[in-house]
Scaffold this motif. Sequence first.
Motif, PDB file in Angstrom:
ATOM      1  N   ARG A 358       7.476  16.929  -5.430  1.00  0.00           N
ATOM      2  CA  ARG A 358       7.304  17.014  -3.987  1.00  0.00           C
ATOM      3  C   ARG A 358       7.955  18.281  -3.440  1.00  0.00           C
ATOM      4  NH1 ARG A 358       6.297  11.952  -5.165  1.00  0.00           N
ATOM      5  NH2 ARG A 358       4.909  10.761  -3.795  1.00  0.00           N
ATOM      6  N   GLU A 466       0.018  11.581   4.769  1.00  0.00           N
ATOM      7  CA  GLU A 466      -0.201  12.182   3.454  1.00  0.00           C
ATOM      8  C   GLU A 466       0.668  13.421   3.295  1.00  0.00           C
ATOM      9  OE1 GLU A 466      -2.001  12.638  -0.353  1.00  0.00           O
ATOM     10  OE2 GLU A 466      -2.555  11.069   1.078  1.00  0.00           O
ATOM     11  N   ASP A 469       4.271  12.608   2.685  1.00  0.00           N
ATOM     12  CA  ASP A 469       4.542  12.189   1.313  1.00  0.00           C
ATOM     13  C   ASP A 469       4.539  13.379   0.361  1.00  0.00           C
ATOM     14  OD1 ASP A 469       4.783   9.784  -0.590  1.00  0.00           O
ATOM     15  OD2 ASP A 469       3.116  10.907  -1.468  1.00  0.00           O
ATOM     16  N   ARG A 473       8.991  11.733  -0.798  1.00  0.00           N
ATOM     17  CA  ARG A 473       8.394  10.498  -1.299  1.00  0.00           C
ATOM     18  C   ARG A 473       8.517   9.359  -0.284  1.00  0.00           C
ATOM     19  NH1 ARG A 473       7.089   8.513  -6.257  1.00  0.00           N
ATOM     20  NH2 ARG A 473       8.004  10.329  -7.296  1.00  0.00           N
ATOM     21  N   THR A 474       7.412   8.628  -0.103  1.00  0.00           N
ATOM     22  CA  THR A 474       7.412   7.445   0.758  1.00  0.00           C
ATOM     23  C   THR A 474       8.066   6.291   0.012  1.00  0.00           C
ATOM     24  OG1 THR A 474       5.330   8.178   1.763  1.00  0.00           O
ATOM     25  CG2 THR A 474       5.950   5.860   2.064  1.00  0.00           C
ATOM     26  N   SER A 476       8.782   2.778  -1.612  1.00  0.00           N
ATOM     27  CA  SER A 476       7.837   1.786  -2.135  1.00  0.00           C
ATOM     28  C   SER A 476       8.417   0.391  -2.019  1.00  0.00           C
ATOM     29  CB  SER A 476       7.511   2.090  -3.603  1.00  0.00           C
ATOM     30  OG  SER A 476       6.713   1.068  -4.168  1.00  0.00           O
ATOM     31  N   ARG A 494      -4.833   5.468   0.225  1.00  0.00           N
ATOM     32  CA  ARG A 494      -3.727   6.239  -0.324  1.00  0.00           C
ATOM     33  C   ARG A 494      -2.443   5.966   0.457  1.00  0.00           C
ATOM     34  NH1 ARG A 494      -4.743  10.630  -3.639  1.00  0.00           N
ATOM     35  NH2 ARG A 494      -2.965  11.730  -2.737  1.00  0.00           N
ATOM     36  N   ARG A 498       0.891   4.299  -1.326  1.00  0.00           N
ATOM     37  CA  ARG A 498       2.233   4.895  -1.357  1.00  0.00           C
ATOM     38  C   ARG A 498       3.305   3.847  -1.083  1.00  0.00           C
ATOM     39  NH1 ARG A 498      -0.742   9.198   0.838  1.00  0.00           N
ATOM     40  NH2 ARG A 498      -0.488   8.608   3.016  1.00  0.00           N
ATOM     41  N   SER A 501       3.726   1.988  -4.600  1.00  0.00           N
ATOM     42  CA  SER A 501       3.517   2.829  -5.781  1.00  0.00           C
ATOM     43  C   SER A 501       4.292   2.330  -6.986  1.00  0.00           C
ATOM     44  CB  SER A 501       3.912   4.280  -5.467  1.00  0.00           C
ATOM     45  OG  SER A 501       5.274   4.345  -5.050  1.00  0.00           O
TER      46      SER A 501
END
Length: 704
Positions: A358, A466, A469, A473-474, A476, A494, A498, A501
């Motif tokens: 990322r 999107e 992310d 990172r989103t 989870s 998507r 996320r 994930s």
Amino acid sequence: MLTPHDTPEPATPHPADAPPGGDPLARERAHLAASRAALRAMREDVESLDLTDVTANWVNAAVLNAQIEERIKSLADLSHTPLFFGRLDYVREVAADEEGTAPDGPYRAERFYIGRRHVHDPAGDPMVIDWRAPVSQPFYQASRTNPLDVALRRRFGYTGGDITAYEDEDLTASGDGAEATSRLLQQEIERPRVGPMRDIVATIQPEQDEIVRSGLSGTVCVQGGPGTGKTAVGLHRVAYLLYAHRERLARTGTLVIGPNDSFLRYIEQVLPALGELTVHQATVDSLVAHVPVTGSDPAPTAIVKGDARMAEVLRRALRSHVGRPTESLVVVRGSRRWRVPADEITTLIEELLARDIRYGAAREALPQRIAHAVLIRMEQAGEAPDDRVQNAVARDRAVKALVKEVWPPVDPAKLVLRLLGDADFLRAHSEDLLTDEERAALLWPKPYRGVKSARWSAADAVLIDEARDLVERTPSLGHVVLDEAQDLSPMQYRAVGRRCSTGSATVLGDLAQGTTAWATPAWPEALHHLGKPDAHVEELTAGFRVPREVIAYASRLLPAIAPGLAEVRSVRESPGSLRLVRAAEGALLPGLVEACHAALTHEGSTGLIVPDPLVEAARAALAEAGLPALAPGEETRADARLTLVPASLAKGLEYDYVVLAEPAAVVEAEPTRGAGLRRLYVGLTRAVSGLTVVHEGELPEELG
């Protein structure tokens, strides 16, 4: 074989006025009273806990108090809700005593009452077994062909929380193997529904139970037509997983995602009725609400924004911000100057890009990579630097200035703003992905000066999610339930993916009910976008809610809207449940009022489903006739009998009786005929007991 206690007629519930003297119904009522008393005692035990000086600090005390409060709430005795709904009698062989006889003959019965939660007596012995416990599973799965060691299954009938009947099924009886129909089960399925959705814990069918009890590690996709109970299956699966994996899901969290707030209000009481109070609910729009949504997109634009190719466009646009140094970096430490050539820093940048981590994580890693290169030079010069020196170099002003220049911070909303407002920037990062027509559809008619001034649409918010992310990172969750999934775009899938994930998901939907311009064409494609390509797809085809005549009429649309799907086979035959009424010219509204009056003579709820443009006229006509109507989601009110439902909000809702206005207008209100026919299919299948279709114009030809 279903047998009553006092009459020979199969499948007849035992009446409440059974003969006295050894009355089984009286014994069951006594067990219910004792179980309720035991539940009250369990609650009182928790309420009486003294937490003084138990914890070391106020934080632990607050956490413990919250847990105690939650436990107290979970032990609430809902007087209108049956504490148990069934009983299993097992027959086990027992050893003979020393005189050669067993205490009650050669066999002894083991008995378990199955209910919504566990209840035990003061000695700790169970009085009611939680429906999710392994010992309860035969209540749903046992049959005469496979009794699972069950001798007798008893179902209870309730009125206002009191036992009024029972029904026995002897699973040891010989016969041709045909399974009898439980009348109590049928009555519970057909019981009038006023207010929010109820749990179906007493009526779960074997094929539904298998899905409910499937493991946490795998993702399950349930394709189910109207009335097959897919929503209830998803909610009960959450309750089961919280029972079987409570500690793990307490850490990772669970989430139920519905199509709109009205739907969430409709289902919000199901899990609390099962004792689960910690499951959060949301819509996809609320999950991605990073900017205020004040605009809307035409269908062609929304389709492009929801296309999975936009993920790659965003990735390219974000990575385009990464530059390369043109000069060497000089770090001063004391009296020494350490030089790192530009090409070496470029190599470090290329390595981070190649890892495809990322954007934000790579940006944080770059200073440490540069500092490590400086430390290598220090060691080669004979110094002995440690980690503290490396961290100090990473924080050096020159290093920070370089990183800001070659790997600048990026605001996700500003990135999307530039993509949608700058034609050259959009073309540079979508040259081989989008057509000129698609790029033209994406571009805003006028550029906006900033994020706050932009008129963001729901699809724009998904793009921003999107982009966020891609930067960071989103988090989870452990498990996500996604209902009415057929209406999601690939980019929305998507966004949901996320959120699970590192966990699993239960995906619920019906391809025939997809009403958006970007509706899911097939589940494998949808599951790929969700990030769960290995998910197991189950299809529910047995209908329990919608009468056979109604579902058969609605299924005439299937060849046009979903030719590959199997027609739902309703187990309920209800003659007279379907009425088609042709109103005279100009008399549509009076015809609707008359149909609502007729529906309200029956017990239960009535939903008037009308094309969206007709909502206000219908509301005025009802009010003039003395029939005030609620809006979807207001059904929790005690006076909820009639709800006026725009066709666009009918999905997922159920009413005992439905009056549907002008099918052709429902179809015409959608941008395409296919979407309109699917919207009509949804409206036609909201009835549990009866459907009246009132139309002034011609019916769609697909209805025959």
